[in-house]
Design a protein around this motif. Structure first.
Motif, mmCIF file in Angstrom:
data_model
loop_
_atom_site.group_PDB
_atom_site.id
_atom_site.type_symbol
_atom_site.label_atom_id
_atom_site.label_comp_id
_atom_site.label_asym_id
_atom_site.label_seq_id
_atom_site.Cartn_x
_atom_site.Cartn_y
_atom_site.Cartn_z
ATOM 1 N N ALA A 223 38.979 -26.906 -27.059
ATOM 2 C CA ALA A 223 38.629 -27.733 -26.288
ATOM 3 C C ALA A 223 39.842 -27.348 -25.318
ATOM 4 C CB ALA A 223 37.873 -28.598 -26.658
ATOM 5 N N THR B 170 38.001 -25.728 -21.548
ATOM 6 C CA THR B 170 38.385 -27.191 -20.448
ATOM 7 C C THR B 170 39.153 -26.591 -18.822
ATOM 8 O OG1 THR B 170 37.772 -28.814 -22.039
ATOM 9 C CG2 THR B 170 38.403 -29.626 -19.533
ATOM 10 N N GLY C 239 37.460 -23.696 -17.859
ATOM 11 C CA GLY C 239 36.765 -23.862 -17.429
ATOM 12 C C GLY C 239 37.093 -25.477 -15.298
ATOM 13 N N MET D 137 32.056 -24.497 -17.624
ATOM 14 C CA MET D 137 31.653 -26.096 -18.263
ATOM 15 C C MET D 137 30.833 -26.901 -18.656
ATOM 16 S SD MET D 137 34.851 -26.707 -17.185
ATOM 17 C CE MET D 137 35.098 -28.562 -17.577
ATOM 18 N N LEU D 138 30.754 -27.761 -19.289
ATOM 19 C CA LEU D 138 29.069 -28.011 -19.824
ATOM 20 C C LEU D 138 28.484 -28.319 -19.395
ATOM 21 C CD1 LEU D 138 27.938 -28.696 -22.993
ATOM 22 C CD2 LEU D 138 29.271 -30.731 -22.855
ATOM 23 N N THR D 139 27.364 -27.995 -19.698
ATOM 24 C CA THR D 139 26.639 -28.345 -18.431
ATOM 25 C C THR D 139 25.671 -29.207 -19.479
ATOM 26 O OG1 THR D 139 25.788 -26.668 -17.289
ATOM 27 C CG2 THR D 139 24.092 -27.501 -17.245
ATOM 28 N N LEU D 140 25.221 -30.965 -18.704
ATOM 29 C CA LEU D 140 24.215 -31.548 -19.553
ATOM 30 C C LEU D 140 23.806 -33.004 -18.318
ATOM 31 C CD1 LEU D 140 23.183 -32.834 -22.595
ATOM 32 C CD2 LEU D 140 25.992 -34.111 -22.575
ATOM 33 N N GLY E 273 28.108 -33.981 -17.962
ATOM 34 C CA GLY E 273 28.257 -32.922 -19.024
ATOM 35 C C GLY E 273 29.536 -32.141 -18.852
ATOM 36 N N ALA E 274 30.382 -32.275 -17.094
ATOM 37 C CA ALA E 274 31.671 -31.836 -17.345
ATOM 38 C C ALA E 274 32.106 -32.934 -17.515
ATOM 39 C CB ALA E 274 31.781 -31.316 -15.849
ATOM 40 N N GLN F 270 32.675 -33.486 -21.289
ATOM 41 C CA GLN F 270 33.887 -32.565 -22.566
ATOM 42 C C GLN F 270 35.177 -33.134 -21.390
ATOM 43 O OE1 GLN F 270 32.978 -28.430 -20.045
ATOM 44 N NE2 GLN F 270 34.608 -27.758 -21.635
#
Length: 253
Positions: free
Chosen positions: A30, A34, A37, A44-47, A60-61, A64
């Motif tokens: 992870a 990161t 990313g 990167m994490l998109t949320l 999301g970032a 993360q």
């Protein structure tokens, strides 16, 4: 019950190591994802989150990064957890080893012979010895029960340590060394006396040999001189003191 406990400890330790390994691998993966990313190599994490009318597209970032921080914090607690587990196992499987007791007793008895302990009552004396053993750098990993047993043994043999203290032993060794020096000096005198005695005996034998040689020469001279006197017509008579008397010759002769 003891066999169940002994079988349970390795299994729990095995699962602990496996869990720690999985957690460490996940944390490293992870963290690497990161970093990649942020550098643009991976997405990167998109949320997207919405709170009321406000939308947070970078939530999301943030989640993360927060998860990475949480995983790193959990991994940082693993060494202390392993130490606690190892300490629990050592207490669970503890059995007093006589070699450890003997080692601690040797240190304590040596200090007692040096006069380190001064307290007189049994409780204070044993406590003083336990504190000394706890502060010793070579005995820090021993169990308190071992140190207590060694301290009690040292207190029980305190009279022996007092009799054979380093001061008394040093004094006895000094006395014996002085006696050895005296014996060595006496032996040297005896050797010199024997040498003088042998020299005198050798000189005496040499004188006796010379005297015997002189007597032999004197005897040979007497024999030769006696024969000559006989040829000349003198009679030889022995008198005390080996003196030969000869008759006086007359004028006509």
């Amino acid at each position: 019950m003891q066999s169940r406990r002994m079988s349970y400890v390795p299994i729990s330790a095995y699962f602990q190591w496996v869990s720690a390994g999985i957690l460490l691998v996940v944390t490293i993966a992870a963290f690497a994802a990161t970093i990649a990313g942020f550098l643009g190599f991976l997405p990167m994490l998109t949320l997207p989150l919405q709170f009321g009318e406000v939308i947070y597209p970078q939530a999301g970032a943030a989640i993360q990064v927060g998860a990475i921080v949480l995983l790193v914090a959990i991994c940082s607690t693993l060494p202390s957890g392993f130490r606690v587990s190892r300490l629990e196992n050592s207490h669970r499987d503890f059995s007093m080893c006589m070699s450890d007791v003997a080692e601690a007793y040797q240190f304590c008895h040596a200090a007692d012979r040096e006069g380190v302990f001064n307290l007189g009552t049994e409780y204070d004396a044993v406590k003083e010895r336990i504190m000394y053993l706890r502060s010793h750098p070579d005995l820090r990993e021993l169990e308190p029960e071992i140190l207590e047993a060694a301290a009690e043994m040292s207190y029980a043999s305190r009279e022996l340590a007092e009799i054979y203290s380093d001061e008394n032993v040093s004094r006895a060794r000094g006395f014996l060394k002085h006696r050895e020096e005296e014996i060595a000096l006496f032996e040297d005198k005896i050797d010199r006396a024997l040498s003088v005695s042998r020299e005198l005996r050798r000189q005496k034998e040499a004188v006796e040999v010379e005297e015997a040689a002189m007597e032999n020469r004197l005897h040979a001279l007497e024999e030769e001189f006696g024969g000559l006197l006989g040829e000349l017509g003198f009679s030889r008579t022995r008198t005390p003191g080996n003196v030969i008397s000869m008759p006086h010759a007359t004028a006509a002769e």
